[in-house]
Design an enzyme around this catalytic site. Structure first.
Site, PDB file in Angstrom:
ATOM      1  CE  LYS A  31      55.452  29.079  45.899  1.00 18.46           C
ATOM      2  NZ  LYS A  31      56.154  30.228  45.379  1.00 18.46           N
TER       3      LYS A  31
ATOM      4  CG  PHE B 195      51.204  33.602  37.611  1.00 17.62           C
ATOM      5  CD1 PHE B 195      49.870  33.558  37.257  1.00 17.62           C
ATOM      6  CD2 PHE B 195      52.131  34.006  36.661  1.00 17.62           C
ATOM      7  CE1 PHE B 195      49.466  33.890  35.971  1.00 17.62           C
ATOM      8  CE2 PHE B 195      51.752  34.348  35.379  1.00 17.62           C
ATOM      9  CZ  PHE B 195      50.415  34.286  35.032  1.00 17.62           C
TER      10      PHE B 195
ATOM     11  CE  LYS C 293      50.246  28.680  47.361  1.00 17.21           C
ATOM     12  NZ  LYS C 293      50.384  30.120  47.334  1.00 17.21           N
TER      13      LYS C 293
ATOM     14  CG  ASP D  58      53.690  35.288  51.093  1.00 13.48           C
ATOM     15  OD1 ASP D  58      52.555  34.845  50.817  1.00 13.48           O
ATOM     16  OD2 ASP D  58      54.684  35.128  50.370  1.00 13.48           O
TER      17      ASP D  58
ATOM     18  CG  ASN E  85      55.072  42.484  45.243  1.00 11.10           C
ATOM     19  OD1 ASN E  85      54.665  42.932  44.185  1.00 11.10           O
ATOM     20  ND2 ASN E  85      54.301  41.773  46.056  1.00 11.10           N
TER      21      ASN E  85
ATOM     22  CE  LYS F 145      56.891  60.661  58.040  1.00 10.62           C
ATOM     23  NZ  LYS F 145      57.379  61.890  57.468  1.00 10.62           N
TER      24      LYS F 145
HETATM   25  O1  PMT Z   1      52.653  42.318  37.680  1.00 11.03           O
HETATM   26  P1  PMT Z   1      53.872  42.172  36.765  1.00 11.03           P
HETATM   27  O2  PMT Z   1      54.872  43.283  36.981  1.00 11.03           O
HETATM   28  O3  PMT Z   1      53.466  41.996  35.333  1.00 11.03           O
HETATM   29  O4  PMT Z   1      54.651  40.840  37.203  1.00 11.03           O
HETATM   30  C1  PMT Z   1      54.069  39.588  37.000  1.00 11.03           C
HETATM   31  C2  PMT Z   1      54.312  38.657  38.201  1.00 11.03           C
HETATM   32  C3  PMT Z   1      55.794  38.327  38.309  1.00 11.03           C
HETATM   33  C4  PMT Z   1      53.834  39.315  39.497  1.00 11.03           C
HETATM   34  C5  PMT Z   1      53.457  37.367  37.942  1.00 11.03           C
HETATM   35  O5  PMT Z   1      53.866  36.804  36.743  1.00 11.03           O
HETATM   36  C6  PMT Z   1      53.597  36.381  39.097  1.00 11.03           C
HETATM   37  O6  PMT Z   1      54.494  35.549  39.129  1.00 11.03           O
HETATM   38  N1  PMT Z   1      52.646  36.441  40.076  1.00 11.03           N
HETATM   39  C7  PMT Z   1      52.666  35.636  41.278  1.00 11.03           C
HETATM   40  C8  PMT Z   1      53.668  36.192  42.234  1.00 11.03           C
HETATM   41  C9  PMT Z   1      53.626  35.477  43.565  1.00 11.03           C
HETATM   42  O7  PMT Z   1      53.077  35.984  44.501  1.00 11.03           O
HETATM   43  O8  PMT Z   1      54.145  34.268  43.559  1.00 11.03           O
HETATM   44  P2  PMT Z   1      54.108  33.287  44.843  1.00 11.03           P
HETATM   45  O9  PMT Z   1      54.970  32.168  44.409  1.00 11.03           O
HETATM   46  O10 PMT Z   1      54.481  34.037  46.074  1.00 11.03           O
HETATM   47  O11 PMT Z   1      52.596  32.856  44.991  1.00 11.03           O
HETATM   48  C10 PMT Z   1      52.079  31.682  44.368  1.00 11.03           C
HETATM   49  C11 PMT Z   1      50.615  31.877  44.016  1.00 11.03           C
HETATM   50  O12 PMT Z   1      49.844  32.025  45.219  1.00 11.03           O
HETATM   51  C12 PMT Z   1      50.304  33.107  43.180  1.00 11.03           C
HETATM   52  O13 PMT Z   1      49.330  32.754  42.239  1.00 11.03           O
HETATM   53  C13 PMT Z   1      49.780  34.125  44.179  1.00 11.03           C
HETATM   54  O14 PMT Z   1      48.811  35.005  43.582  1.00 11.03           O
HETATM   55  C14 PMT Z   1      49.108  33.238  45.228  1.00 11.03           C
HETATM   56  N2  PMT Z   1      49.167  33.789  46.591  1.00 11.03           N
HETATM   57  C15 PMT Z   1      50.358  33.985  47.205  1.00 11.03           C
HETATM   58  C16 PMT Z   1      50.386  34.451  48.508  1.00 11.03           C
HETATM   59  C17 PMT Z   1      49.168  34.728  49.155  1.00 11.03           C
HETATM   60  N3  PMT Z   1      49.157  35.199  50.397  1.00 11.03           N
HETATM   61  N4  PMT Z   1      48.005  34.547  48.524  1.00 11.03           N
HETATM   62  C18 PMT Z   1      47.987  34.062  47.253  1.00 11.03           C
HETATM   63  O15 PMT Z   1      46.899  33.885  46.670  1.00 11.03           O
END
Ligand code: PMT
Length: 399
Positions: free
Chosen positions: A334, A320, A338, A276, A207, A286
């Site tokens: 979330k 986040f 979590k 995810d 991403n 490849k």
């Molecule tokens: O890196 P930048 O370009 O500065 O951009 C910042 C950002 C947009 C990446 C950041 O601000 C942000 O939103 N990060 C979380 C992105 C994300 O994965 O969101 P989510 O809604 O899918 O996940 C929710 C939370 O679970 C996050 O804290 C993530 O780190 C965590 N997660 C998600 C999936 C996973 N398999 N394991 C996790 O720990």
């Protein structure tokens, strides 16, 4: 007390931007004292800087300013911070070898204040091993190097070496001068950047996360006195000073690294954009393209944050949420699922927010239902505001 920034301007076409830096620092209520090399005066006049800063500009070490005083020693003692903007390859070389032949070199050798350099030059010059070695040496002895931007250069080339954005330079100075100590004694783990899930040796699912948000958090937390471990996916960000950085590529590697550090941590902030799903198998060679469609089978990656939430104890856990719709509803779901204390919800569909930008717009949702709306601001400013929210929880004696 009003803090004093000594701004040193050297001979580069980017010197005109130093005027904006001086103006911006004065607007922040700082006292700014400018010194220039002779060559800088060919690009911008001392009168301009004198008018903007409201203080005499020093060019000649033996000039008229504050007669009877040793000028470079006077400035060196006044400084709360010295900023060289722009810093040319020649100045960087002189500073790296301790040559005190002008006001800037002499003042820097004589000061005990932190020194920030904001380089600007042609990209080939910037990449040259001698310049890189000099910067490395200066970094090692504690100078802060403000990474130049990538873009069109005055010579017509496009590349890195362009002076960093004026607002970014000002922000670096302000956040250093504002350094607080409210996180001394805390161990903080931050994750940043994307993960990469490889399909074959040359292709991956990922991403656009740049790591800027997570690195800003790590830098801000370290600046406020915390011991910080940063677990980072692949990014182009520079490691923040004083932060232990552990680089990973995949979600599984990130999980392993996070779990290793988790027991000793008080606060965990998961800004990483973890992918995810990963391919069930990774081709060793490849994959050759053919006419037929190619099907990929994906399996779930572990949800690192959810696993941490399951063994939270007294730790503060901050997530986040990157959302394109139903921001607050999805973020709250979330937060609960979590088992978090806080979640920072960013609406990645809004201009100036989310992936890869230098700014962000976020709402912080607390476990007790409170929502704090934060304005459009730089990721550095947002990092500090998020840390303020975390501190507001820790002051309830949670950690
Ligand atoms: O890196 P930048 O370009 O500065 O951009 C910042 C950002 C947009 C990446 C950041 O601000 C942000 O939103 N990060 C979380 C992105 C994300 O994965 O969101 P989510 O809604 O899918 O996940 C929710 C939370 O679970 C996050 O804290 C993530 O780190 C965590 N997660 C998600 C999936 C996973 N398999 N394991 C996790 O720990």
């Amino acid at each position: 007390m009003v803090k004093t920034v000594i701004v040193g301007i050297t001979g580069s076409i980017a010197a005109y931007k130093a005027a904006e830096v001086v103006r911006g620092l004065c607007k922040q209520g700082l006292k700014v004292q400018v010194m220039m090399t002779e060559r800088a005066t060919q690009f911008i006049t001392p009168l301009t800087l004198e008018t903007l800063s409201g203080n005499p500009v020093v060019v000649d070490m033996f000039g008229k300013y504050q007669q009877g005083k040793v000028q470079h020693i006077t400035l060196a003692k006044q400084a709360d911070l010295v900023l060289i903007v722009p810093a040319t390859a020649a100045t960087i070389g002189r500073l790296a070898t301790g040559i005190a032949s002008d006001m800037i070199g002499a003042t820097i050798l004589a000061t005990q204040a932190p020194v920030f350099l904001s380089p600007a030059m042609n990209s080939q010059m910037y990449k040259h091993p001698i310049v890189q070695d000099n910067l490395k040496h200066l970094r090692e002895i504690g100078y802060q190097i403000i990474t130049p931007a990538v873009g069109p250069l005055a010579c017509g080339d496009i590349g890195d070496g362009r002076l960093a954005d004026v607002s970014h330079i000002i922000e670096q100075v302000i956040s250093h001068l504002d350094a607080q100590t409210d996180l001394v004694g805390k161990n903080i783990l931050v994750t940043a950047g994307p993960t990469r899930e490889f399909i074959d040796p040359v292709r991956f699912i990922s991403n656009p996360s740049s790591g800027k948000m997570g690195y800003a958090l790590a830098r801000a937390a370290a600046g406020r006195g915390a011991e910080v471990v940063l677990v980072s996916g692949p990014t182009a960000e520079q490691p923040p000073a004083g932060v232990k950085v552990s680089k990973v590529t995949t979600a599984v590697e990130m999980l392993r690294e996070v779990m290793e550090h988790y027991p000793g941590m008080d606060i965990i902030i998961k800004a990483a954009a973890v992918v995810d799903y990963r391919p069930v198998s990774r081709a060793r060679q490849k994959i050759k393209k053919g006419d037929a469609e190619l099907q990929l089978t994906l399996e779930r990656n572990p949800d690192i944050l959810e696993l941490l939430g399951g063994q939270k104890g007294q730790k503060i856990l901050v997530g986040f949420a990157a959302e394109t719709q139903d921001l607050l509803k999805n973020a709250r779901e979330k937060l609960q699922r979590k088992n978090l204390d806080l979640i920072v919800a960013n609406d990645i569909g809004r201009a100036g927010a989310g992936f890869s930008t230098d700014t962000n717009i976020a709402s912080v949702l607390h476990r007790d239902g409170r929502i704090v709306e934060l304005p459009l601001c730089s990721k550095t400013q947002l990092a500090h505001l998020i840390l303020d929210e975390i501190i507001s929880i820790t002051s309830d004696d949670k950690v």
